[in-house]
Design a protein around this motif. Structure first.
Motif, mmCIF file in Angstrom:
data_model
loop_
_atom_site.group_PDB
_atom_site.id
_atom_site.type_symbol
_atom_site.label_atom_id
_atom_site.label_comp_id
_atom_site.label_asym_id
_atom_site.label_seq_id
_atom_site.Cartn_x
_atom_site.Cartn_y
_atom_site.Cartn_z
ATOM 1 N N ALA B 41 0.841 -1.182 0.000
ATOM 2 C CA ALA B 41 0.000 0.000 0.000
ATOM 3 C C ALA B 41 0.877 1.232 0.000
ATOM 4 O O ALA B 41 2.058 1.159 0.311
ATOM 5 C CB ALA B 41 -0.902 0.007 1.224
ATOM 6 N N SER B 42 0.264 2.340 -0.334
ATOM 7 C CA SER B 42 1.019 3.587 -0.322
ATOM 8 C C SER B 42 1.400 3.913 1.109
ATOM 9 O O SER B 42 0.715 3.556 2.056
ATOM 10 C CB SER B 42 0.172 4.712 -0.908
ATOM 11 O OG SER B 42 -0.897 5.012 -0.045
ATOM 12 N N GLU B 85 -3.094 0.001 3.772
ATOM 13 C CA GLU B 85 -4.450 0.511 3.589
ATOM 14 C C GLU B 85 -5.358 0.099 4.740
ATOM 15 O O GLU B 85 -6.218 0.852 5.183
ATOM 16 C CB GLU B 85 -5.030 -0.027 2.276
ATOM 17 C CG GLU B 85 -4.434 0.584 1.023
ATOM 18 C CD GLU B 85 -4.901 2.015 0.791
ATOM 19 O OE1 GLU B 85 -5.966 2.375 1.328
ATOM 20 O OE2 GLU B 85 -4.208 2.764 0.085
ATOM 21 N N ASP B 86 -5.167 -1.121 5.221
ATOM 22 C CA ASP B 86 -6.055 -1.621 6.271
ATOM 23 C C ASP B 86 -5.596 -1.212 7.663
ATOM 24 O O ASP B 86 -6.193 -1.612 8.662
ATOM 25 C CB ASP B 86 -6.172 -3.140 6.183
ATOM 26 C CG ASP B 86 -4.864 -3.846 6.533
ATOM 27 O OD1 ASP B 86 -3.862 -3.156 6.816
ATOM 28 O OD2 ASP B 86 -4.849 -5.090 6.531
ATOM 29 N N GLU B 87 -4.535 -0.427 7.716
ATOM 30 C CA GLU B 87 -4.032 0.097 8.986
ATOM 31 C C GLU B 87 -3.816 -0.989 10.032
ATOM 32 O O GLU B 87 -4.019 -0.759 11.223
ATOM 33 C CB GLU B 87 -4.971 1.188 9.516
ATOM 34 C CG GLU B 87 -4.995 2.411 8.606
ATOM 35 C CD GLU B 87 -6.028 3.443 9.027
ATOM 36 O OE1 GLU B 87 -6.197 3.659 10.242
ATOM 37 O OE2 GLU B 87 -6.665 4.034 8.130
ATOM 38 N N LYS B 364 2.051 9.482 2.931
ATOM 39 C CA LYS B 364 0.661 9.920 3.021
ATOM 40 C C LYS B 364 0.273 10.348 4.436
ATOM 41 O O LYS B 364 -0.351 11.393 4.635
ATOM 42 C CB LYS B 364 -0.259 8.799 2.543
ATOM 43 C CG LYS B 364 -1.711 9.245 2.479
ATOM 44 C CD LYS B 364 -2.619 8.188 1.920
ATOM 45 C CE LYS B 364 -4.022 8.747 1.711
ATOM 46 N NZ LYS B 364 -4.560 9.428 2.913
#
Lengths: 549, 549
Positions: B41-42, B85-87, B364
């Motif tokens: 993920a970013s 993304e899913d932290e 991000k």
């Protein structure tokens, strides 16, 4: 209104005069052949074309056709053509342009051979000119050192030295070079002489290759640490810490300004009543120096970000005019939080193997050059670094090994004394047959105050990584994370605890076991290239008496 | 014999005393769960595990079991868990260890929440402790700033601020922190105060984020230039060129050494007969300074390798104590051979868009932080840089625009005068709605001697790239490649041609049209983060009166 006014201004005719048609720049934008061959091979650098936004129609008026600021164009380089496995064979039949500098110009009966180098790789593009070549009337200006643009078709080469050559349809001399005074000539110049013309020496094979390998080592360094989650931190160059005795540090000051014609007058230097320099009048209001190490500063950031590295210049005002010393050199200093000496040694090992492997894979042509012309066997030696185990040896065992060797050393060997270069070279080159050796756990009296004391009370968790010829390439340690021990060491070495208040704070607030090392980048370049004088491993060396260029 | 002796020594029992079992280091080697989830993920940094060679059996004797120097191990970081993304949701149920520093410790009735940050990302790992947690007896030492090792199982978090938390089975306090004196507390400290504790400020959210974004901008810079075939060259820091008047340069000297107790005595400074400083006695045998630009040196290497860039520190002894000035800062200075001003502008545009896009993609979380807490709207503004066209404007048109604006400026607007910050900000922020603007073709009288004269005889091929708020981010030009023009300019500005002999040589031997630019790295960091004071964009700022740390 202002937006409308701006738009009106932009619609005005361009005010810039057109560049004369004869400008050689007009010919420089030469398109790549549409069928550019893909070259996937070692030694070739990946190309990236950053596409900038095309200018909006209204703004195109600021540049005339042919001069518009467009995309940042990919440039064709000699390395792109000759750098692959096939050394350019796939380009045969393609039209292209090469811009670079003339290395040699050799006239035969009906053809003239011009070797053009653009610095992208060791190889020249051999260009074949005939009297029919457009621009041939300038052939007298095609001399060593001149800059040229050559356009033509790639052809298989009849000669044995290269696979392809360029049949030139047009040559343009961009900048002439007087062959009677240009100091870089075909006859090989000594490196001592080339140091006196450091501004031109990158035009030689040797220094072009050193520059490319040095660049690759620097990038490999960043890649290694970034891939492992380290954060690059710039440690300060100007420091108020006089932490190694000012005899080895440069002062940084504005007190000696040349305010008067002919040079600084001593009477203009601000003084205190007792005839001393009044530092409160200086730029930093206290004595300031050029840093000798970014390590302590690096530790502050490692105490927050976990793993960091520095990569910047450091300085030593040591009056040494030897082949192994520079007054200004670059240092890499990683610092690992939550780490001990074993982690430190593992990191140093992994780093060294990574960067050595990287240049062997990405600088093949340059490395072959060094192997042939600078140090025979260097490629094998570097492959050993990548493939063989590093020897781990305690300082105590190293001393016993040296004492047991029966060899007569110039400097004495005794437990508690520092190891000299001759000892280090014996260990790597004779005792362990060329393998890198890590010596650890040195006597505390010969090591710096910040190194962690071992439980034996006599040694510290310090390590040196030795390699053949260069000797000590890396020096590292676990840092003393215990406040009381650190304060005791500062006292033992008569260092002012008040000057280190911020460093001690790291032990007062969330201290962690941590370790790091320092690597002199120019020594790494020497190790990788075989260059024996460190002044040839840096673009513009600074040594006693010399700060030219 | 030597080899045999070495082998004998290696077979001896290890001399190193075993580390006590209670050492917190023993617990640090916590294995990754075998089913570690892959997070693509970013914002997540690619991890690379450098595999070093395993030590040979004999060499293993140098380390006891559990302490052997093995591979450089991949470390699990908070960013690895929470950065996707899913932290972190994919980690639920997995056992892991986190080591870092305590940000807050909040005791509820039956549980205690400890926020642990390891510096790998903005997010903390929220750790949930109960009295059953091993090590809970040390809970009084779990204070802000303490360093800890926490081990446990990842669980979904009930709170709204984060997706996952760690149910802690064991906590170890590695280093305590006195909560009554630790200067970084929960209540937000001012940036002015944090500058006085620059050694601890990276433990704050703001300065941790700045450090990570700065690191990423630096790496993106190297990537951009490496991918485009530029060679990194280190330009010299110490120079004998006093090329901008010594009033703005720092002297580098060993003449002021603290050889006498209590400070340097003026009478000890070597003097000539007429009472001036005797520079021949100094380290470099002549006055030496800290560089203000690596550009001229960079041009030498561009004249051999085609395209190069520098990235190193530069210095200005300007007595400015403003939020826009540093005495020590980092500069990026690419130099392109066979290039004109249009190529230069295209390169600057491509570079800026590349690095801005890079941080938006790779930082991000940090960028969201800046967008929320430092400068609202900064992400949109940066996206505009990546997506919108840059405005191109001649200096002449810029002056007309300013004159036509009817706005009252503090400094006068007139053709031939330099543009001030207020003018530059008006152009970017008002006239062109926040878009970057490149102003080109400046009057020759207000620009440096090395800039190429345009054919109109009145302007030079120079450009400034302006951005909102920061103003001039990049300054560049095409260099004067014609020897006679360059010599004339040196004469016009009363500069000593003998001092520039090596620079003029580049025009005598294979001169090429070339162009480049300079970018103050700290200004780029300001632009990317929205930080308003430049002292907060460099780890250890150097300004008049301050060189602490």
């Amino acid at each position: 209104m202002s937006a409308a006014a701006a738009a009106r201004l932009l619609r005005l005719a361009p005010r810039r005069l057109q560049v004369p048609k004869a400008s050689p720049l007009a010919a420089i934008s030469f398109p790549l052949p549409r069928t550019t061959p893909l070259s996937a091979a070692s030694g070739r650098r990946q190309r990236f074309c950053a596409a900038a936004q095309a200018p909006a129609p209204a703004y195109a008026a600021t540049g005339t056709a042919g001069e518009a600021v467009g995309e940042f164009r990919k440039r064709l380089r000699v390395a792109d053509v000759k750098g692959g496995e096939d050394e350019g064979a796939a380009w045969v039949g393609k039209e292209l342009a090469v811009r670079g500098w003339v290395r040699t110009c050799r006239a035969q009966r009906t053809v003239t051979f011009v070797e053009v180098n653009d610095g992208s790789c060791l190889s020249n593009m051999q260009c074949v000119l005939t009297p029919e070549t457009e621009g041939y009337d300038q052939i007298d200006s095609v001399t060593t050192g001149a800059s040229v643009l050559v356009e033509g078709v790639v052809a298989s080469s009849q000669g044995g030295k290269q696979k392809v050559e360029l049949k030139v349809s047009k040559i343009t001399v961009i900048g002439k070079s007087d062959p009677t005074s240009f100091p870089i000539q075909k006859k090989r110049a000594s490196r001592e002489f080339l140091r006196t013309v450091a501004h031109l020496r990158p035009r030689t094979n040797t220094f072009g290759a050193v520059a490319r390998v040095r660049n690759a080592l620097a990038y490999a360094t960043h890649k290694f640490f970034q891939d492992n989650g380290f954060v690059w931190v710039s440690s300060p160059i100007i420091t108020a810490s006089d932490c190694e005795g000012a005899g080895e540090q440069f002062y940084v000051t504005t007190l000696l300004s040349n305010s008067t014609e002919g040079g600084s007058l001593l009477k203009d230097i601000p003084a205190t009543k007792d005839g001393r320099v009044d530092w409160s009048q200086d730029f930093f209001c206290k004595p300031a120096f050029l840093t000798v190490s970014g390590q302590l500063n690096g530790e502050t950031y490692a105490s927050a970000l976990s793993d960091i590295y520095t990569f910047g210049p450091t300085f030593r005002a040591e009056n040494s005019n030897t082949a192994r010393h520079l007054a200004e050199f670059w240092m890499i200093e990683p610092e690992l939080a939550f780490a001990d000496l074993n982690d430190d040694m593992a990191c140093a090992t992994a780093y060294l193997q990574y960067v050595v492997k990287y240049i062997l894979e990405n600088c093949k042509e340059d490395m072959d050059f060094f192997n042939t012309w600078v140090e025979k066997g260097i490629i094998d030696r570097l492959n050993d670094v990548v493939e063989k185990n590093f020897v781990h040896l305690s300082y105590t065992d190293a001393v016993e090994l040296l004492l047991g060797s029966k060899k007569k050393f110039e400097f004495p060997v005794k437990w508690g004394l520092d190891l000299q270069s001759e000892h280090e070279r014996y260990i790597t080159e004779v005792a362990f047959d060329g393998r890198p050796v890590i010596i650890r756990d040195y006597p505390k009296e010969i090591k710096a105050f910040y190194m962690r004391e071992n439980d034996d009370g006599k040694t510290v968790a310090a390590m040196d990584l030795l390699v053949p010829r260069v000797g000590e390439l890396i020096g590292g340690s676990q840092r003393e994370e215990r406040l009381d021990y650190l304060e005791a060491r500062l006292d033992e070495q008569n260092l002012n605890k008040e000057s280190y208040w911020w460093y001690l704070d790291l032990r007062r607030y969330g201290s962690v076991p941590h370790a790091g090392f320092g690597l002199g980048f120019e020594r790494l370049v020497q190790f990788a290239t075989g260059i024996d004088n460190i002044r040839d491993a840096i673009p513009f060396p600074r040594v006693p008496g010399s700060a030219e260029f």
